[in-house]
Write a protein that holds these residues in place. Structure first.
Motif, PDB file in Angstrom:
ATOM      1  N   GLN A  25      23.091  16.125  22.251  1.00  0.00           N
ATOM      2  CA  GLN A  25      23.821  15.560  21.112  1.00  0.00           C
ATOM      3  C   GLN A  25      24.075  16.615  20.049  1.00  0.00           C
ATOM      4  O   GLN A  25      25.175  16.722  19.498  1.00  0.00           O
ATOM      5  CB  GLN A  25      23.020  14.407  20.490  1.00  0.00           C
ATOM      6  N   ARG A  26      23.034  17.384  19.757  1.00  0.00           N
ATOM      7  CA  ARG A  26      23.151  18.401  18.712  1.00  0.00           C
ATOM      8  C   ARG A  26      24.216  19.428  19.082  1.00  0.00           C
ATOM      9  O   ARG A  26      25.050  19.820  18.246  1.00  0.00           O
ATOM     10  CB  ARG A  26      21.792  19.076  18.497  1.00  0.00           C
ATOM     11  N   GLY A  31      28.963  22.062  18.213  1.00  0.00           N
ATOM     12  CA  GLY A  31      29.992  22.816  18.927  1.00  0.00           C
ATOM     13  C   GLY A  31      29.549  24.212  19.331  1.00  0.00           C
ATOM     14  O   GLY A  31      30.379  25.106  19.511  1.00  0.00           O
ATOM     15  N   GLN A  32      28.254  24.389  19.491  1.00  0.00           N
ATOM     16  CA  GLN A  32      27.718  25.687  19.915  1.00  0.00           C
ATOM     17  C   GLN A  32      26.397  25.483  20.625  1.00  0.00           C
ATOM     18  O   GLN A  32      25.605  24.615  20.256  1.00  0.00           O
ATOM     19  CB  GLN A  32      27.512  26.609  18.703  1.00  0.00           C
ATOM     20  N   THR A 108      22.553  31.112  17.661  1.00  0.00           N
ATOM     21  CA  THR A 108      22.254  32.290  18.463  1.00  0.00           C
ATOM     22  C   THR A 108      21.174  33.064  17.717  1.00  0.00           C
ATOM     23  O   THR A 108      21.405  33.591  16.630  1.00  0.00           O
ATOM     24  CB  THR A 108      23.502  33.175  18.644  1.00  0.00           C
ATOM     25  N   THR A 109      19.979  33.093  18.293  1.00  0.00           N
ATOM     26  CA  THR A 109      18.816  33.672  17.633  1.00  0.00           C
ATOM     27  C   THR A 109      18.552  35.059  18.205  1.00  0.00           C
ATOM     28  O   THR A 109      18.411  35.226  19.423  1.00  0.00           O
ATOM     29  CB  THR A 109      17.586  32.773  17.839  1.00  0.00           C
ATOM     30  N   LEU A 110      18.499  36.050  17.336  1.00  0.00           N
ATOM     31  CA  LEU A 110      18.317  37.439  17.757  1.00  0.00           C
ATOM     32  C   LEU A 110      16.928  37.901  17.347  1.00  0.00           C
ATOM     33  O   LEU A 110      16.568  37.823  16.173  1.00  0.00           O
ATOM     34  CB  LEU A 110      19.380  38.326  17.106  1.00  0.00           C
ATOM     35  N   ASN A 206      29.437  31.043  28.263  1.00  0.00           N
ATOM     36  CA  ASN A 206      29.704  29.900  27.376  1.00  0.00           C
ATOM     37  C   ASN A 206      28.628  29.665  26.320  1.00  0.00           C
ATOM     38  O   ASN A 206      28.332  28.529  25.963  1.00  0.00           O
ATOM     39  CB  ASN A 206      29.903  28.629  28.203  1.00  0.00           C
ATOM     40  N   PHE A 207      28.062  30.751  25.796  1.00  0.00           N
ATOM     41  CA  PHE A 207      27.111  30.621  24.706  1.00  0.00           C
ATOM     42  C   PHE A 207      27.823  30.649  23.361  1.00  0.00           C
ATOM     43  O   PHE A 207      27.289  30.206  22.359  1.00  0.00           O
ATOM     44  CB  PHE A 207      26.049  31.724  24.770  1.00  0.00           C
ATOM     45  N   ILE A 208      29.004  31.225  23.342  1.00  0.00           N
ATOM     46  CA  ILE A 208      29.822  31.221  22.112  1.00  0.00           C
ATOM     47  C   ILE A 208      31.253  30.885  22.492  1.00  0.00           C
ATOM     48  O   ILE A 208      31.632  30.966  23.642  1.00  0.00           O
ATOM     49  CB  ILE A 208      29.788  32.587  21.385  1.00  0.00           C
TER      50      ILE A 208
END
Length: 208
Positions: A25-26, A31-32, A108-110, A206-208
């Motif tokens: 859902q999140r 949208g990411q 996206t966690t770096l 398809n991560f971004i």
């Protein structure tokens, strides 16, 4: 729904996992997709520089991105930890848990950490996999002689002089990744090229 499996059991037995908005859902609403990109390599290999540049690139594209840096985390969350093998293990475990939480927010966690041990990085990966959060390992690779030349913080010189004990690459081991998702040699690749390589991978998957 049962609580996600953990790599260690909580001390308290009087807690219950509380479900809320599902990850699916999140992701649909935001949208990411959330993902952790784990940069590992020797000190001065270019991990933080690459992570900073990638974070900026993603933000400029309108994507959610957030960076956790090895030194910065030790000013707060992990300021009680040193650099012994045990403390390094706990450092990476905590960061793995925090990265998982941030990534679960569809960010996206770096993470830019030396994280020298295979077992510790495997634990960070497992923390994510147990919660179905993607984990990408990026080996930021530069020869020891190259990083010693760079030595922006003067740490290698101090380690060679015996001032710093248990320093990775000199008096403590670095266990290189065996099968990283991405391998970037910073003595052969510019930061811009490295960022482009990672972005291409994120787009393809398809991560971004």
């Amino acid at each position: 729904m049962s609580a996600p499996h953990s790599t260690s059991e909580p001390v308290s037995k009087n807690i219950v996992w509380h479900e809320g908005v599902s990850q699916k859902q999140r992701e649909e609403l935001v949208g990411q997709r959330g993902v952790t990109i784990w940069f590992t390599g020797l000190s001065a290999s270019g991990k933080s520089t690459l992570a900073c540049a990638l974070e900026l690139e993603l933000l400029q594209r309108g994507k959610r991105a957030f960076r956790l840096d090895g030194d910065n985390v030790r000013f707060g969350l992990n300021k009680d930890l040193g650099f012994s093998p045990k403390d390094r293990e706990e450092n990476i475990r905590r960061v793995g848990e925090v990265a998982k939480l941030v990534a679960s927010s569809c960010t996206t966690t770096l993470t830019a950490f030396i994280s020298p041990y295979l077992a510790d990085r495997a634990l960070a990966r497992k923390i994510h996999e147990d919660s179905s959060i993607p984990f990408l390992e990026v080996f930021v690779d530069a020869p020891l002689e190259e990083v010693e030349k760079r030595d922006p913080k003067g740490l290698y010189a101090k380690a060679r002089a015996g001032v710093i004990k248990e320093f990775t690459g000199i008096s403590a081991p670095y266990e290189a990744p065996e099968k990283p998702e991405l391998h970037i040699k910073t003595n052969e690749t510019s930061i811009e090229e490295g960022v482009a390589h990672i972005v291409a991978y994120l787009e393809k998957n398809n991560f971004i």
